[in-house]
Design a protein around this motif. Structure first.
Motif, short mmCIF file in Angstrom:
data_model
loop_
_atom_site.label_atom_id
_atom_site.label_comp_id
_atom_site.label_asym_id
_atom_site.label_seq_id
_atom_site.Cartn_x
_atom_site.Cartn_y
_atom_site.Cartn_z
N ALA A 18 0.85 -1.19 0.00
CA ALA A 18 0.00 0.00 0.00
C ALA A 18 0.88 1.23 0.00
CB ALA A 18 -0.92 0.00 1.22
N VAL A 19 0.36 2.32 -0.51
CA VAL A 19 1.03 3.61 -0.46
C VAL A 19 0.03 4.61 0.12
CG1 VAL A 19 1.91 5.54 -1.84
CG2 VAL A 19 2.68 3.21 -2.31
N VAL A 20 0.48 5.34 1.14
CA VAL A 20 -0.36 6.37 1.75
C VAL A 20 0.36 7.70 1.59
CG1 VAL A 20 -1.56 7.18 3.81
CG2 VAL A 20 -1.28 4.72 3.41
N MET A 21 -0.29 8.63 0.90
CA MET A 21 0.27 9.97 0.69
C MET A 21 -0.35 10.94 1.69
SD MET A 21 0.02 12.49 -2.65
CE MET A 21 -1.49 13.29 -2.10
N GLN B 288 -5.15 13.55 2.03
CA GLN B 288 -4.66 12.17 2.14
C GLN B 288 -5.19 11.31 0.99
OE1 GLN B 288 -4.97 9.88 5.97
NE2 GLN B 288 -6.46 8.69 4.81
N ARG B 289 -4.30 10.46 0.46
CA ARG B 289 -4.68 9.48 -0.57
C ARG B 289 -4.04 8.15 -0.20
NH1 ARG B 289 -2.99 11.71 -6.31
NH2 ARG B 289 -4.24 9.95 -7.01
N GLN B 290 -4.70 7.08 -0.55
CA GLN B 290 -4.13 5.76 -0.30
C GLN B 290 -4.42 4.83 -1.46
OE1 GLN B 290 -6.51 5.56 3.36
NE2 GLN B 290 -7.16 3.51 2.69
N ILE B 291 -3.46 3.98 -1.73
CA ILE B 291 -3.57 3.00 -2.81
C ILE B 291 -3.19 1.65 -2.25
CG2 ILE B 291 -2.62 2.27 -5.04
CD1 ILE B 291 -2.02 5.20 -5.61
N ARG B 292 -3.96 0.65 -2.57
CA ARG B 292 -3.67 -0.70 -2.11
C ARG B 292 -3.50 -1.62 -3.32
NH1 ARG B 292 -6.60 -1.16 3.67
NH2 ARG B 292 -5.19 -2.94 3.85
N GLY B 293 -2.56 -2.54 -3.20
CA GLY B 293 -2.33 -3.49 -4.27
C GLY B 293 -1.39 -4.57 -3.79
N THR B 294 -0.51 -5.01 -4.66
CA THR B 294 0.52 -5.99 -4.32
C THR B 294 1.84 -5.49 -4.90
OG1 THR B 294 0.26 -7.28 -6.35
CG2 THR B 294 -1.19 -7.85 -4.48
N ARG C 133 3.28 -6.76 -7.19
CA ARG C 133 3.14 -6.94 -8.64
C ARG C 133 2.52 -5.70 -9.30
NH1 ARG C 133 3.03 -11.84 -11.02
NH2 ARG C 133 2.38 -12.87 -9.08
N THR C 134 1.66 -4.99 -8.56
CA THR C 134 0.87 -3.91 -9.17
C THR C 134 1.16 -2.51 -8.65
OG1 THR C 134 -0.91 -4.08 -7.51
CG2 THR C 134 -1.03 -5.56 -9.43
N ILE C 135 1.76 -2.40 -7.48
CA ILE C 135 1.77 -1.10 -6.78
C ILE C 135 2.55 -0.02 -7.52
CG2 ILE C 135 3.79 -1.53 -5.31
CD1 ILE C 135 0.44 0.08 -4.20
N ALA C 136 3.64 -0.35 -8.18
CA ALA C 136 4.41 0.66 -8.89
C ALA C 136 3.59 1.27 -10.02
CB ALA C 136 5.71 0.07 -9.43
N THR C 137 2.89 0.44 -10.76
CA THR C 137 2.03 0.95 -11.83
C THR C 137 0.91 1.80 -11.27
OG1 THR C 137 2.51 -0.96 -13.22
CG2 THR C 137 0.51 0.28 -13.73
N GLN C 138 0.30 1.36 -10.17
CA GLN C 138 -0.79 2.12 -9.56
C GLN C 138 -0.32 3.49 -9.09
OE1 GLN C 138 -1.65 -1.50 -6.99
NE2 GLN C 138 -3.70 -0.59 -7.03
#
Length: 260
Positions: A195-198, A205-211, A213-218
């Motif tokens: 996950a990335v939390v800005m 605040q923004r947050q992105i969840r993935g794996t 495998r996917t997080i860099a693209t997200q």
């Protein structure tokens, strides 16, 4: 310096401002900021709204060098003033307070550290997770990728990844492709939750969840390049099933409760 002379001088407080939200500073930190005669704050990260209503002069340290910061502290304390040196999060994490304290020691200026809420814990709150889960993970690594500030070779992401622990990576989201590559090389599975939390706890605040495998693209698609934490490990799965804590188990005894 004799004790009488020391007593006439003021004091510097290194204060953790918390992750961003103005009501996440500690009560002690709030009291000292309000009472300060001089406020020096890390303007690139500290929420300036924290100082609304303060009457002390404000000095943004993002445009100052170490000598200039110390000169401000020395001038204020020489007059018996209270200096609030305000750092983001908790000053013990990437706060660069050690070099400031060393200089204050040379000048016989008294100081004290007031802890704060790290952005790491604000990120955990935003994601609704525990960093430590029974029988899943019981260790947390706070680290960063080597950049303009070098990281000791023994603490490379590749080496740390071998532990498979919960990892919170600071100051590295702008290099997320390299971060992911090193974590995978070190042993994390590509399907490891990430996950990335800005700007955790800020209004934006923004947050992105993935794996992995996917997080860099997200993150690239979201355009996040700074002021964000990268969180990696099984603790960040969206639907994590962990063994119940023994602490509250009906048959578990401890100093405050007898089990059945």
């Amino acid at each position: 310096m004799d004790e009488e002379a020391r007593g006439r001088r003021g004091k510097v407080y290194f204060i953790g401002a918390g992750p961003g939200a103005v009501d996440l500073v500690t009560v002690r930190g709030r009291r000292l900021i309000d009472a300060a005669d001089c406020i020096i704050y890390a303007g690139s990260l500290v929420n300036k709204d924290l100082f609304t209503g303060c009457t002390a002069p404000l000095h943004d340290s993002s445009g100052l060098n170490l000598d200039e910061v110390i000169e401000l502290m020395a001038a204020a304390t020489e007059k018996g003033g209270l200096v609030a040196r305000v750092h983001t999060g908790d000053p013990a994490l990437y706060g660069a307070i050690g070099e400031q304290m060393a200089r204050l020691d040379e000048l016989n200026i008294v100081y004290e550290i007031v802890p704060g809420v790290s952005s790491a814990f604000a990120a955990a709150a935003a994601l609704g997770v525990e960093f430590t889960l029974p029988e899943v993970t019981q260790s947390v690594i706070f680290t960063r990728r080597s950049g303009r500030t070098a990281v000791p070779p023994a603490e490379s992401l590749t080496g740390l990844a071998a532990h498979g622990a919960t990892m919170v990576i600071f100051l590295s989201v702008g290099m997320i492709d390299a971060v992911v590559a090193e974590l995978l090389e070190g042993g994390y599975d590509p399907d490891t939750p990430a996950a990335v939390v800005m700007k955790a706890s800020w209004p934006e605040q923004r947050q992105i969840r993935g794996t992995l495998r996917t997080i860099a693209t997200q993150v690239g698609e979201a355009g996040i390049t700074r002021t964000a934490l990268i969180c990696v490990g099984k603790a960040f799965a969206e639907k994590m099933t962990a063994a119940p804590s023994r602490l509250y188990a009906r048959d578990f005894s401890h100093g405050y409760r007898s089990g059945e």
